[in-house]
Design a protein around this motif. Structure first.
Motif, PDB file in Angstrom:
ATOM      1  N   PHE A  85       0.520  -1.622  -0.192  1.00  0.00           N
ATOM      2  CA  PHE A  85      -0.522   0.121  -0.019  1.00  0.00           C
ATOM      3  C   PHE A  85       0.688   1.298  -0.060  1.00  0.00           C
ATOM      4  CE2 PHE A  85      -3.321  -3.270   2.079  1.00  0.00           C
ATOM      5  CZ  PHE A  85      -4.265  -3.343   1.173  1.00  0.00           C
ATOM      6  N   ALA A  86       2.257   1.266   0.111  1.00  0.00           N
ATOM      7  CA  ALA A  86       3.213   2.181  -0.105  1.00  0.00           C
ATOM      8  C   ALA A  86       2.785   3.368  -1.757  1.00  0.00           C
ATOM      9  CB  ALA A  86       4.619   1.846  -0.017  1.00  0.00           C
ATOM     10  N   ASP A  87       2.549   1.707  -2.573  1.00  0.00           N
ATOM     11  CA  ASP A  87       2.569   2.738  -3.764  1.00  0.00           C
ATOM     12  C   ASP A  87       0.963   3.999  -3.818  1.00  0.00           C
ATOM     13  OD1 ASP A  87       4.848   1.651  -4.867  1.00  0.00           O
ATOM     14  OD2 ASP A  87       3.695  -0.401  -5.101  1.00  0.00           O
ATOM     15  N   TRP A  88       0.234   3.143  -3.051  1.00  0.00           N
ATOM     16  CA  TRP A  88      -1.215   3.313  -3.340  1.00  0.00           C
ATOM     17  C   TRP A  88      -0.978   5.153  -2.349  1.00  0.00           C
ATOM     18  CZ3 TRP A  88      -5.384   2.135  -5.111  1.00  0.00           C
ATOM     19  CH2 TRP A  88      -6.025   0.764  -5.909  1.00  0.00           C
ATOM     20  N   ASP A  89       0.067   4.659  -1.411  1.00  0.00           N
ATOM     21  CA  ASP A  89      -0.088   6.250  -0.913  1.00  0.00           C
ATOM     22  C   ASP A  89       0.386   6.932  -1.409  1.00  0.00           C
ATOM     23  OD1 ASP A  89      -1.395   4.773   1.331  1.00  0.00           O
ATOM     24  OD2 ASP A  89       1.094   4.648   2.630  1.00  0.00           O
ATOM     25  N   ARG A  90       1.655   7.266  -2.588  1.00  0.00           N
ATOM     26  CA  ARG A  90       1.908   8.052  -3.299  1.00  0.00           C
ATOM     27  C   ARG A  90       0.711   8.444  -3.993  1.00  0.00           C
ATOM     28  NH1 ARG A  90       5.799   3.687  -5.914  1.00  0.00           N
ATOM     29  NH2 ARG A  90       6.151   5.134  -7.817  1.00  0.00           N
ATOM     30  N   VAL A  91      -0.392   8.374  -4.760  1.00  0.00           N
ATOM     31  CA  VAL A  91      -1.105   9.289  -5.164  1.00  0.00           C
ATOM     32  C   VAL A  91      -1.746  11.008  -4.447  1.00  0.00           C
ATOM     33  CG1 VAL A  91      -3.800   8.870  -7.016  1.00  0.00           C
ATOM     34  CG2 VAL A  91      -2.091   6.767  -6.317  1.00  0.00           C
ATOM     35  N   ALA A  92      -1.836   9.666  -3.418  1.00  0.00           N
ATOM     36  CA  ALA A  92      -2.421  11.184  -2.277  1.00  0.00           C
ATOM     37  C   ALA A  92      -1.095  12.960  -2.374  1.00  0.00           C
ATOM     38  CB  ALA A  92      -2.247  10.531  -0.632  1.00  0.00           C
ATOM     39  N   LEU A 113      -8.908   3.408  -5.928  1.00  0.00           N
ATOM     40  CA  LEU A 113      -8.444   3.954  -6.748  1.00  0.00           C
ATOM     41  C   LEU A 113      -9.167   5.427  -7.249  1.00  0.00           C
ATOM     42  CD1 LEU A 113      -6.397   4.066  -8.863  1.00  0.00           C
ATOM     43  CD2 LEU A 113      -7.659   3.107 -10.215  1.00  0.00           C
ATOM     44  N   ALA A 114     -10.787   4.764  -7.958  1.00  0.00           N
ATOM     45  CA  ALA A 114     -11.672   6.108  -8.129  1.00  0.00           C
ATOM     46  C   ALA A 114     -12.062   7.106  -7.313  1.00  0.00           C
ATOM     47  CB  ALA A 114     -13.132   6.139  -8.422  1.00  0.00           C
ATOM     48  N   LEU A 115     -11.811   6.808  -5.060  1.00  0.00           N
ATOM     49  CA  LEU A 115     -11.740   7.501  -4.218  1.00  0.00           C
ATOM     50  C   LEU A 115     -10.189   8.779  -4.267  1.00  0.00           C
ATOM     51  CD1 LEU A 115     -13.337   5.227  -1.412  1.00  0.00           C
ATOM     52  CD2 LEU A 115     -14.769   7.430  -2.683  1.00  0.00           C
ATOM     53  N   SER A 116      -9.445   8.015  -4.742  1.00  0.00           N
ATOM     54  CA  SER A 116      -7.917   8.404  -4.941  1.00  0.00           C
ATOM     55  C   SER A 116      -8.456  10.071  -5.358  1.00  0.00           C
ATOM     56  CB  SER A 116      -7.194   7.937  -5.148  1.00  0.00           C
ATOM     57  OG  SER A 116      -7.021   7.018  -4.522  1.00  0.00           O
TER      58      SER A 116
END
Length: 258
Positions: A85-92, A113-116
């Motif tokens: 989830f570290a990859d997901w955190d980069r979107v923010a 992903l949509a909520l990001s």
């Protein structure tokens, strides 16, 4: 950036487009695909010629969620060490606007992903769902947090506990999506909105995104202090001088992001 296997990217005018490209799997998200999405967005973030980003999906669905085959045999220790989830955190951390153009199934990780995204435009017939509880797990890439901040505690619990499919008009009612359009107009409408934003001063757009995001978590006083700092900061920009000069001279401003 790694070689793209699961997404495609393109640039139209000043708009960077990421398209999920596993249509036979309804764009289910494996770890490599998430990494490709994040790295593509980060590349657009660094590109001075890109001012707005769009995420869309090829085929019949935006995304049916995580690739269950990839994680079915995982255990807690392996997941902790993977730290996926570290990859997901980069979107923010991205400062440029992200518009989601969603259709069909927007499930699980696809919903996360949509909520990001900062703004969501959805096609008629789109359905949203967090089905994780039916698999004995729960959302793990921000779903419980972002959905709750959008729709409130009780509605988030209802949707996530029940794993119900949320019709697009109900998602619109609760502020999950900004607009519902005909399916054949989805990308056109997303591009049209992105084009509108791309013509605005980029620094102001970035600092507005920062300030609105802080408002979700900060107290009113803290949020207003943050807003004021960004307001003052923009008076050091060339775009502010150009915008106000153009207003006085009754002409269209030419913003350069400086």
């Amino acid at each position: 950036m790694t070689e793209l296997r699961f997404i495609t990217t393109s640039i139209q005018k000043e708009i960077g487009i990421v398209e999920l490209n596993r249509p036979k799997q309804y764009n289910s998200l494996n770890r490599q695909m998430v990494r490709e999405i994040v790295e593509a967005l980060e590349a657009f973030e660094r590109d001075e010629n890109v001012r707005v980003m769009i995420i869309s999906g090829r085929g019949k669905a935006f995304s049916s969620g995580a690739d269950i085959n990839e994680m079915a045999s995982d255990d807690s220790i392996r997941l902790e060490l993977l730290n996926q989830f570290a990859d997901w955190d980069r979107v923010a951390l991205l400062k440029k606007p992200i518009i989601g153009a969603v259709h069909g199934y927007v499930f699980g990780g696809g919903f996360e992903l949509a909520l990001s995204c900062d703004v969501l435009i959805a096609a008629e017939g789109t359905e949203f769902c967090f089905p994780e509880v039916n698999l004995g797990v729960m959302p793990g890439a921000g779903g419980t947090q972002r959905l709750t901040k959008l729709v409130g505690r009780t509605k988030a619990l209802e949707w996530i506990w029940s794993a119900k499919c949320i019709p697009v008009n109900e998602a619109l009612q609760y502020g999950v999506v900004n607009r519902v359009v005909q399916p054949e107009l989805l990308l056109e409408e997303a591009l049209k909105f992105a084009d509108t934003i791309s013509k605005k001063p980029p620094l102001a757009i970035r600092l507005i995104k920062e300030s609105v995001t802080k408002a979700v978590d900060y107290s009113l006083y803290e949020g207003m202090q943050y807003e004021r700092k960004n307001f003052y900061l923009l008076f050091s920009s060339e775009d502010q001088k150009e915008g106000m000069k153009a207003f006085v001279e009754k002409r269209t401003p030419q913003f350069k992001g400086r």
